[in-house]
Design an enzyme around this catalytic site. Sequence first.
Site, PDB file in Angstrom:
ATOM      1  N   SER A   8      32.319  39.832 -45.650  1.00 24.38           N
ATOM      2  CA  SER A   8      32.928  39.570 -46.953  1.00 24.38           C
ATOM      3  C   SER A   8      32.673  40.730 -47.901  1.00 24.38           C
ATOM      4  CB  SER A   8      32.348  38.289 -47.546  1.00 24.38           C
ATOM      5  OG  SER A   8      32.759  38.180 -48.889  1.00 24.38           O
ATOM      6  N   HIS A  31      36.919  40.003 -44.753  1.00 26.90           N
ATOM      7  CA  HIS A  31      37.095  38.788 -45.555  1.00 26.90           C
ATOM      8  C   HIS A  31      37.202  39.182 -47.027  1.00 26.90           C
ATOM      9  CE1 HIS A  31      36.539  34.418 -46.222  1.00 26.90           C
ATOM     10  NE2 HIS A  31      35.803  34.758 -47.272  1.00 26.90           N
ATOM     11  N   ASP A  33      37.625  37.813 -50.762  1.00 25.35           N
ATOM     12  CA  ASP A  33      37.491  36.627 -51.613  1.00 25.35           C
ATOM     13  C   ASP A  33      38.264  36.818 -52.902  1.00 25.35           C
ATOM     14  OD1 ASP A  33      35.679  34.817 -50.180  1.00 25.35           O
ATOM     15  OD2 ASP A  33      34.240  36.467 -50.355  1.00 25.35           O
ATOM     16  N   MET A  35      39.214  35.184 -56.374  1.00 24.27           N
ATOM     17  CA  MET A  35      38.743  34.134 -57.295  1.00 24.27           C
ATOM     18  C   MET A  35      39.420  34.319 -58.651  1.00 24.27           C
ATOM     19  SD  MET A  35      34.678  34.115 -56.530  1.00 24.27           S
ATOM     20  CE  MET A  35      33.993  34.349 -54.884  1.00 24.27           C
ATOM     21  N   HIS A  64      40.698  34.834 -48.555  1.00 24.17           N
ATOM     22  CA  HIS A  64      40.202  33.492 -48.902  1.00 24.17           C
ATOM     23  C   HIS A  64      40.529  33.253 -50.373  1.00 24.17           C
ATOM     24  CE1 HIS A  64      36.333  30.832 -49.487  1.00 24.17           C
ATOM     25  NE2 HIS A  64      37.440  30.138 -49.616  1.00 24.17           N
ATOM     26  N   MET A  66      40.352  31.405 -53.551  1.00 23.40           N
ATOM     27  CA  MET A  66      39.651  30.378 -54.344  1.00 23.40           C
ATOM     28  C   MET A  66      40.325  30.358 -55.708  1.00 23.40           C
ATOM     29  SD  MET A  66      35.857  31.312 -53.019  1.00 23.40           S
ATOM     30  CE  MET A  66      36.454  32.894 -52.444  1.00 23.40           C
ATOM     31  N   MET A 135      33.354  25.399 -45.889  1.00 19.37           N
ATOM     32  CA  MET A 135      32.437  26.110 -46.784  1.00 19.37           C
ATOM     33  C   MET A 135      31.024  25.576 -46.572  1.00 19.37           C
ATOM     34  SD  MET A 135      34.168  28.393 -48.404  1.00 19.37           S
ATOM     35  CE  MET A 135      32.777  28.936 -49.395  1.00 19.37           C
ATOM     36  N   GLY A 140      32.249  30.464 -54.840  1.00 16.31           N
ATOM     37  CA  GLY A 140      32.167  31.148 -56.129  1.00 16.31           C
ATOM     38  C   GLY A 140      31.286  32.380 -56.131  1.00 16.31           C
ATOM     39  N   GLY A 143      25.518  35.324 -51.606  1.00 15.35           N
ATOM     40  CA  GLY A 143      24.059  35.291 -51.661  1.00 15.35           C
ATOM     41  C   GLY A 143      23.433  33.925 -51.880  1.00 15.35           C
ATOM     42  N   ASP A 173      31.668  29.825 -43.946  1.00 13.37           N
ATOM     43  CA  ASP A 173      31.550  30.833 -45.010  1.00 13.37           C
ATOM     44  C   ASP A 173      30.509  30.360 -46.025  1.00 13.37           C
ATOM     45  OD1 ASP A 173      31.958  32.772 -46.952  1.00 13.37           O
ATOM     46  OD2 ASP A 173      33.984  32.102 -47.491  1.00 13.37           O
ATOM     47  N   GLY A 195      28.603  37.904 -45.993  1.00 12.30           N
ATOM     48  CA  GLY A 195      28.658  38.875 -47.082  1.00 12.30           C
ATOM     49  C   GLY A 195      27.351  39.619 -47.206  1.00 12.30           C
TER      50      GLY A 195
HETATM   51  C1  DX5 Z   1      31.647  32.511 -51.613  1.00 15.00           C
HETATM   52  C2  DX5 Z   1      32.582  33.354 -50.792  1.00 15.00           C
HETATM   53  C3  DX5 Z   1      31.939  33.957 -49.620  1.00 15.00           C
HETATM   54  C4  DX5 Z   1      30.807  34.889 -49.950  1.00 15.00           C
HETATM   55  C5  DX5 Z   1      29.782  34.716 -48.879  1.00 15.00           C
HETATM   56  O1  DX5 Z   1      32.354  31.646 -52.421  1.00 15.00           O
HETATM   57  O2  DX5 Z   1      33.679  32.582 -50.333  1.00 15.00           O
HETATM   58  O3  DX5 Z   1      32.884  34.602 -48.772  1.00 15.00           O
HETATM   59  O4  DX5 Z   1      31.176  36.241 -50.015  1.00 15.00           O
HETATM   60  O5  DX5 Z   1      28.655  35.472 -49.198  1.00 15.00           O
HETATM   61  P1  DX5 Z   1      27.278  35.261 -48.415  1.00 15.00           P
HETATM   62  O6  DX5 Z   1      27.539  35.541 -46.979  1.00 15.00           O
HETATM   63  O7  DX5 Z   1      26.366  36.242 -49.064  1.00 15.00           O
HETATM   64  O8  DX5 Z   1      26.860  33.834 -48.645  1.00 15.00           O
HETATM   65 ZN    ZN Z   2      34.937  33.515 -48.761  1.00 18.10          ZN
END
Ligand code: DX5
Ligand code: ZN
Length: 228
Positions: A8, A31, A33, A35, A64, A66, A135, A140, A143, A173, A195
């Site tokens: 990600s 990936h 994201d 948002m 992805h 969101m 999920m 959002g 980490g 994810d 990520g």
């Molecule tokens: C969170 C994202 C993820 C995020 C995952 O809402 O959809 O794709 O980047 O990050 P890690 O792998 O650090 O949890």
């Molecule tokens: Zn994601």
Amino acid sequence: MAAQISPSILSADFARLADEARAVDGADWLHVDVMDNHFVPNLTLGVPVVESLARATDTPLDCHLMIEAPDRWAPQYVEAGASSVTFHVEAAAAPVRLAREIRAKGARASMALKPATPIEPYEDLLPELDMLLIMTVEPGFGGQAFLDIMLPKIRRTRELIAKHGLELWLQVDGGVSAETIERCAEAGADVFVAGSAVYGASDPAEAVRALRSQADEATAKASWACSH
Ligand code: DX5
Ligand code: ZN
């Protein structure tokens, strides 16, 4: 199917996205994201950045979304160059129509479930999809800590995929790392978003390889994979 890893770029340096995409050249997907600060309390990037990224890397893009109103926006991400587009069922007005539109435009159609959204009401929709995203954190932010309580939902989804004999991929994810990826694979996931576990590593490409081999080994021992 071998485990697929989708790093990600939320955890990458956004000022150096092209370099960060190339840093994970051996990954199966990148990936992305998206948002909108409405569906989730964070804001990232949109169609123009996806267009530029698609030109900057040969790794297929896994977008992805969101966002609110994915029915309106998702097709634009296919046109921008995404090979797979994931919308959230909680935000979609007409998920079947939207999945068909994404496929008709030539991308893989994928649907995501937030942690509190059950899979059971969507059993009949699964043949319309190429991938289902479970999920394993509240969407959002990168980490966050992996939610172990999602493992039963992963198991039940894998059972539904087997019951209907579907080719559907099962993506996880959120909080996926060397510590948690084996549990996900054992439960039935076969596409893994990571990520911070990739971009927080000193060698992101090596982190992708290590995660894939961990997932492959856990899958080889998993009961759901043996019965195939
Ligand atoms: C969170 C994202 C993820 C995020 C995952 O809402 O959809 O794709 O980047 O990050 P890690 O792998 O650090 O949890
Ligand atoms: Zn994601």
